[in-house]
Design a protein around this motif. Sequence first.
Motif, short mmCIF file in Angstrom:
data_model
loop_
_atom_site.label_atom_id
_atom_site.label_comp_id
_atom_site.label_asym_id
_atom_site.label_seq_id
_atom_site.Cartn_x
_atom_site.Cartn_y
_atom_site.Cartn_z
N ALA A 26 39.12 -20.37 -31.17
CA ALA A 26 38.01 -20.41 -30.22
C ALA A 26 36.69 -20.67 -30.95
O ALA A 26 35.88 -21.50 -30.50
CB ALA A 26 37.94 -19.11 -29.42
N LEU A 27 36.47 -19.99 -32.07
CA LEU A 27 35.24 -20.20 -32.83
C LEU A 27 35.19 -21.61 -33.42
O LEU A 27 34.12 -22.25 -33.43
CB LEU A 27 35.13 -19.16 -33.95
N GLY A 28 36.32 -22.11 -33.90
CA GLY A 28 36.38 -23.47 -34.42
C GLY A 28 36.10 -24.50 -33.34
O GLY A 28 35.43 -25.51 -33.59
N THR A 29 36.59 -24.24 -32.15
CA THR A 29 36.33 -25.15 -31.04
C THR A 29 34.85 -25.16 -30.70
O THR A 29 34.25 -26.23 -30.49
CB THR A 29 37.18 -24.76 -29.82
N ALA A 30 34.25 -23.99 -30.67
CA ALA A 30 32.81 -23.91 -30.39
C ALA A 30 32.01 -24.65 -31.45
O ALA A 30 31.05 -25.37 -31.14
CB ALA A 30 32.37 -22.45 -30.31
N ALA A 31 32.40 -24.51 -32.70
CA ALA A 31 31.66 -25.15 -33.80
C ALA A 31 31.84 -26.66 -33.83
O ALA A 31 30.91 -27.38 -34.23
CB ALA A 31 32.12 -24.55 -35.13
N ASN A 32 32.99 -27.16 -33.40
CA ASN A 32 33.28 -28.58 -33.57
C ASN A 32 33.26 -29.42 -32.30
O ASN A 32 33.14 -30.64 -32.38
CB ASN A 32 34.63 -28.74 -34.26
N THR A 80 34.59 -18.54 -21.86
CA THR A 80 34.42 -17.29 -21.11
C THR A 80 35.65 -16.41 -21.27
O THR A 80 35.53 -15.20 -21.53
CB THR A 80 34.15 -17.58 -19.62
N GLU A 81 36.84 -16.98 -21.12
CA GLU A 81 38.08 -16.21 -21.31
C GLU A 81 38.18 -15.67 -22.73
O GLU A 81 38.59 -14.53 -22.94
CB GLU A 81 39.29 -17.10 -21.01
N SER A 82 37.82 -16.48 -23.71
CA SER A 82 37.88 -16.03 -25.10
C SER A 82 36.90 -14.89 -25.35
O SER A 82 37.19 -13.95 -26.10
CB SER A 82 37.61 -17.20 -26.06
N TYR A 83 35.73 -14.96 -24.71
CA TYR A 83 34.78 -13.86 -24.83
C TYR A 83 35.37 -12.58 -24.24
O TYR A 83 35.22 -11.49 -24.80
CB TYR A 83 33.44 -14.20 -24.16
N ARG A 93 27.75 -17.16 -26.19
CA ARG A 93 26.73 -18.20 -26.32
C ARG A 93 27.33 -19.58 -26.04
O ARG A 93 26.73 -20.40 -25.36
CB ARG A 93 26.09 -18.18 -27.72
N ALA A 94 28.53 -19.82 -26.55
CA ALA A 94 29.19 -21.11 -26.30
C ALA A 94 29.45 -21.28 -24.81
O ALA A 94 29.23 -22.36 -24.25
CB ALA A 94 30.50 -21.19 -27.09
#
Length: 194
Positions: A26-32, A80-83, A93-94
């Motif tokens: 999830a964090l990698g998706t947000a970053a990329n 949202t689900e990942s949060y 934030r993403a």
Amino acid sequence: MNLNLLFWSAKQFTQPAWYEAAHAHALGTAANFLRPDGSTFHVVEFHDETGEVLERRTHQGYADDSCWSRGQAWAVYGFTESYRHTRDPELLRAATRAADYFIDRLPEDAVPYWDFNAPVEEGREQPRDTSAGAIAASGLLELSLYTGEKESRYYGQAQRILKSLASDTYLTRGDPKAKISSLLLYGTIGNPDK
């Protein structure tokens, strides 16, 4: 968007490594995948060994630098689900960045066009994507719970989308003579005329 299953499985089978894999993804998706303006790339291709980003493009959107509305809706819902599973502020934030971009580009009736950046030709309206609207509405309803904005921006926009989707313009009404077997009309996964 499918990380919910991995988060759930990690909890059900007490597998912390699965949780960590889902969280890292999830964090990698947000970053990329998220651009600075909150829009998303549809496809990001990585090098198999180094993980370096090789290419950012689209497969179903208008152009590599445009924003395919269904992919954007998946970002709203998925972040949202990942949060919900992680309570990681970076994922919130993403989710809000993706949601704000989506909301700010909705047409008057709140059902998105298939791509937010596709050019509009005179006398011809771009196709709508009711699926993108439904996915985003679901994500926005949940996002409103985490942002404390139940009665404002996210909740209100979700209600606005759902009201349009439930109208005679977009709802099939289960007509047995209809040539379509879905609940909603105008689900545009891609536009071959692009």
